[in-house]
Design a protein around this motif. Structure first.
Motif, PDB file in Angstrom:
ATOM      1  N   MET A   1      12.049   0.486 -12.865  1.00 19.27           N
ATOM      2  CA  MET A   1      12.583  -0.038 -11.588  1.00 19.27           C
ATOM      3  C   MET A   1      11.705  -1.207 -11.118  1.00 19.27           C
ATOM      4  O   MET A   1      10.496  -1.073 -11.038  1.00 19.27           O
ATOM      5  CB  MET A   1      12.540   1.083 -10.548  1.00 19.27           C
ATOM      6  CG  MET A   1      13.445   0.879  -9.366  1.00 19.27           C
ATOM      7  SD  MET A   1      13.305   2.236  -8.191  1.00 19.27           S
ATOM      8  CE  MET A   1      14.142   3.568  -9.032  1.00 19.27           C
ATOM      9  N   ASN A   2      12.343  -2.368 -10.850  1.00 21.29           N
ATOM     10  CA  ASN A   2      11.565  -3.512 -10.387  1.00 21.29           C
ATOM     11  C   ASN A   2      11.104  -3.316  -8.951  1.00 21.29           C
ATOM     12  O   ASN A   2      11.872  -2.863  -8.113  1.00 21.29           O
ATOM     13  CB  ASN A   2      12.419  -4.786 -10.446  1.00 21.29           C
ATOM     14  CG  ASN A   2      12.446  -5.358 -11.847  1.00 21.29           C
ATOM     15  OD1 ASN A   2      11.591  -5.008 -12.674  1.00 21.29           O
ATOM     16  ND2 ASN A   2      13.413  -6.221 -12.115  1.00 21.29           N
ATOM     17  N   LEU A   3       9.861  -3.660  -8.696  1.00 18.88           N
ATOM     18  CA  LEU A   3       9.351  -3.572  -7.324  1.00 18.88           C
ATOM     19  C   LEU A   3       9.681  -4.876  -6.590  1.00 18.88           C
ATOM     20  O   LEU A   3       9.765  -5.932  -7.220  1.00 18.88           O
ATOM     21  CB  LEU A   3       7.844  -3.335  -7.344  1.00 18.88           C
ATOM     22  CG  LEU A   3       7.401  -2.008  -7.957  1.00 18.88           C
ATOM     23  CD1 LEU A   3       5.882  -1.923  -8.030  1.00 18.88           C
ATOM     24  CD2 LEU A   3       7.963  -0.833  -7.154  1.00 18.88           C
ATOM     25  N   ALA A  49       3.289  -0.031  -2.040  1.00 19.94           N
ATOM     26  CA  ALA A  49       3.244   1.125  -1.140  1.00 19.94           C
ATOM     27  C   ALA A  49       2.373   0.819   0.075  1.00 19.94           C
ATOM     28  O   ALA A  49       2.734   1.147   1.216  1.00 19.94           O
ATOM     29  CB  ALA A  49       2.716   2.350  -1.882  1.00 19.94           C
ATOM     30  N   ALA A  50       1.229   0.171  -0.174  1.00 19.82           N
ATOM     31  CA  ALA A  50       0.332  -0.157   0.945  1.00 19.82           C
ATOM     32  C   ALA A  50       1.024  -1.106   1.923  1.00 19.82           C
ATOM     33  O   ALA A  50       0.986  -0.905   3.136  1.00 19.82           O
ATOM     34  CB  ALA A  50      -0.950  -0.784   0.414  1.00 19.82           C
ATOM     35  N   LEU A  51       1.689  -2.127   1.380  1.00 16.07           N
ATOM     36  CA  LEU A  51       2.352  -3.087   2.272  1.00 16.07           C
ATOM     37  C   LEU A  51       3.448  -2.413   3.093  1.00 16.07           C
ATOM     38  O   LEU A  51       3.648  -2.742   4.259  1.00 16.07           O
ATOM     39  CB  LEU A  51       2.953  -4.244   1.462  1.00 16.07           C
ATOM     40  CG  LEU A  51       1.953  -5.202   0.823  1.00 16.07           C
ATOM     41  CD1 LEU A  51       2.686  -6.278   0.021  1.00 16.07           C
ATOM     42  CD2 LEU A  51       1.054  -5.850   1.878  1.00 16.07           C
ATOM     43  N   LEU A  52       4.141  -1.456   2.495  1.00 12.66           N
ATOM     44  CA  LEU A  52       5.300  -0.862   3.182  1.00 12.66           C
ATOM     45  C   LEU A  52       4.943   0.360   4.033  1.00 12.66           C
ATOM     46  O   LEU A  52       5.796   0.853   4.774  1.00 12.66           O
ATOM     47  CB  LEU A  52       6.366  -0.471   2.147  1.00 12.66           C
ATOM     48  CG  LEU A  52       7.044  -1.645   1.420  1.00 12.66           C
ATOM     49  CD1 LEU A  52       7.966  -1.132   0.322  1.00 12.66           C
ATOM     50  CD2 LEU A  52       7.829  -2.522   2.406  1.00 12.66           C
ATOM     51  N   HIS A  53       3.690   0.856   3.966  1.00 10.31           N
ATOM     52  CA  HIS A  53       3.430   2.182   4.546  1.00 10.31           C
ATOM     53  C   HIS A  53       3.706   2.242   6.052  1.00 10.31           C
ATOM     54  O   HIS A  53       4.194   3.255   6.543  1.00 10.31           O
ATOM     55  CB  HIS A  53       2.008   2.679   4.202  1.00 10.31           C
ATOM     56  CG  HIS A  53       0.942   2.212   5.132  1.00 10.31           C
ATOM     57  ND1 HIS A  53       0.415   0.935   5.102  1.00 10.31           N
ATOM     58  CD2 HIS A  53       0.312   2.839   6.158  1.00 10.31           C
ATOM     59  CE1 HIS A  53      -0.491   0.818   6.051  1.00 10.31           C
ATOM     60  NE2 HIS A  53      -0.579   1.956   6.703  1.00 10.31           N
ATOM     61  N   GLU A 103      10.303   7.181  -6.679  1.00 11.22           N
ATOM     62  CA  GLU A 103      10.065   8.378  -5.869  1.00 11.22           C
ATOM     63  C   GLU A 103       8.583   8.531  -5.479  1.00 11.22           C
ATOM     64  O   GLU A 103       8.269   8.895  -4.345  1.00 11.22           O
ATOM     65  CB  GLU A 103      10.547   9.613  -6.647  1.00 11.22           C
ATOM     66  CG  GLU A 103      10.772  10.855  -5.806  1.00 11.22           C
ATOM     67  CD  GLU A 103      11.721  10.663  -4.619  1.00 11.22           C
ATOM     68  OE1 GLU A 103      12.685   9.868  -4.723  1.00 11.22           O
ATOM     69  OE2 GLU A 103      11.478  11.287  -3.571  1.00 11.22           O
ATOM     70  N   ASP A 104       7.689   8.248  -6.414  1.00  6.92           N
ATOM     71  CA  ASP A 104       6.258   8.429  -6.109  1.00  6.92           C
ATOM     72  C   ASP A 104       5.811   7.464  -5.014  1.00  6.92           C
ATOM     73  O   ASP A 104       5.007   7.818  -4.146  1.00  6.92           O
ATOM     74  CB  ASP A 104       5.428   8.228  -7.389  1.00  6.92           C
ATOM     75  CG  ASP A 104       3.981   8.684  -7.211  1.00  6.92           C
ATOM     76  OD1 ASP A 104       3.739   9.645  -6.434  1.00  6.92           O
ATOM     77  OD2 ASP A 104       3.090   8.088  -7.844  1.00  6.92           O
ATOM     78  N   ALA A 108       4.475   8.378  -1.238  1.00  9.07           N
ATOM     79  CA  ALA A 108       3.233   7.819  -0.699  1.00  9.07           C
ATOM     80  C   ALA A 108       3.463   7.290   0.727  1.00  9.07           C
ATOM     81  O   ALA A 108       2.591   7.408   1.594  1.00  9.07           O
ATOM     82  CB  ALA A 108       2.710   6.712  -1.604  1.00  9.07           C
ATOM     83  N   LEU A 109       4.653   6.731   0.991  1.00 10.24           N
ATOM     84  CA  LEU A 109       4.974   6.274   2.348  1.00 10.24           C
ATOM     85  C   LEU A 109       5.171   7.479   3.273  1.00 10.24           C
ATOM     86  O   LEU A 109       4.596   7.563   4.357  1.00 10.24           O
ATOM     87  CB  LEU A 109       6.268   5.450   2.367  1.00 10.24           C
ATOM     88  CG  LEU A 109       6.401   4.245   1.434  1.00 10.24           C
ATOM     89  CD1 LEU A 109       7.729   3.526   1.692  1.00 10.24           C
ATOM     90  CD2 LEU A 109       5.243   3.285   1.624  1.00 10.24           C
ATOM     91  N   ARG A 110       5.986   8.407   2.823  1.00 11.31           N
ATOM     92  CA  ARG A 110       6.395   9.584   3.610  1.00 11.31           C
ATOM     93  C   ARG A 110       5.195  10.416   4.057  1.00 11.31           C
ATOM     94  O   ARG A 110       5.148  10.920   5.163  1.00 11.31           O
ATOM     95  CB  ARG A 110       7.290  10.417   2.691  1.00 11.31           C
ATOM     96  CG  ARG A 110       8.191  11.391   3.343  1.00 11.31           C
ATOM     97  CD  ARG A 110       9.184  11.934   2.303  1.00 11.31           C
ATOM     98  NE  ARG A 110      10.349  11.110   2.087  1.00 11.31           N
ATOM     99  CZ  ARG A 110      10.854  10.786   0.880  1.00 11.31           C
ATOM    100  NH1 ARG A 110      10.303  11.216  -0.240  1.00 11.31           N
ATOM    101  NH2 ARG A 110      11.930  10.037   0.808  1.00 11.31           N
TER     102      ARG A 110
END
Ligand code: DGI
Ligand code: FE
Ligand code: FE
Length: 199
Positions: A1-3, A49-53, A103-104, A108-110
């Protein structure tokens, strides 16, 4: 899956977050990528993940509850904790903007605010980078936590959970059961690893 493209995320966040929150987000990214490289995790996933948290941090409680409602996130066990809604809503908000994410990364956000039992390495990484990012005003235990994170991600995360629970209890705030479960689970995990090492 492309980020999603990093610059595209940054542009989007710049228009959404207050300046302080934007800078905090960059600090979390910096530490998350550093730790990902040290501990052989994907720096691309760590960065995204860090940018979106905290991407849902600017939203009102009503908006957050609506988002969680329409996306089927069960918030019943979390009704008493409005500060935690932005974490449970983040996967929904991020995917509405950027499409499906792994999903991982979503977990990490959730779980970046509470942690949970059986956290994956990426979940530990984002939970810990949020706490220990370089822009945080110094507070007791911060330097020790940073050092531990560099040498051992699990032990560092455990230390942060211990500090967080102690801090919340001092402030007479109710500790979320996910956080208590995260603590118990990580205590067991690190004890087990210690025993295996000394065999
Ligand atoms: O979003 P950030 O400010 O970067 O940090 P965060 O997502 O870790 O935490 C948001 C807030 O949630 C913070 O003020 C601490 C609070 N919090 C975290 N865990 C718990 C909690 N509050 C209560 N009452 N119980 C918890 O278990
Ligand atoms: Fe947060
Ligand atoms: Fe944060």
């Amino acid at each position: 899956m492309n980020l999603p493209d990093r610059i595209e995320i940054l542009r989007w966040l710049y228009g959404r977050l207050k300046p302080r929150r934007f800078l905090h987000t960059l600090g979390v990214e910096q530490l998350a990528v550093h730790l990902a490289n040290l501990h052989h995790l994907s720096p691309e996933t760590a960065s995204t993940a860090a940018l979106l948290h905290d991407c849902a941090k600017n939203m009102s409680d009503e908006e957050l509850l609506q988002i969680c409602d329409r996306s089927g996130v069960d918030l019943k066990p979390n009704q008493e904790y409005p500060q935690l809604l932005h974490a449970f809503a983040a996967p929904v908000v991020a995917q509405e903007k950027f499409g499906p994410l792994p999903e991982d990364l979503l977990n990490a956000l959730r779980f970046h605010t509470t942690g949970r039992a059986g956290m994956s390495p990426m979940e530990k990484l984002i939970f810990s980078a949020d706490y220990a990012e370089p822009g945080r005003e110094p507070f007791p235990g911060l330097l020790e936590a940073r050092e531990l994170l560099v040498s051992d991600l699990g032990l560092g995360t455990l230390q942060i959970l211990e500090n967080t629970v102690q801090y919340l209890r001092q402030k007479k705030q109710k500790v979320h059961f996910y956080t208590l479960e995260a603590l118990q689970s990580l205590r067991r995990e690190t004890q087990r690893e210690g025993r295996e090492e000394s065999k």
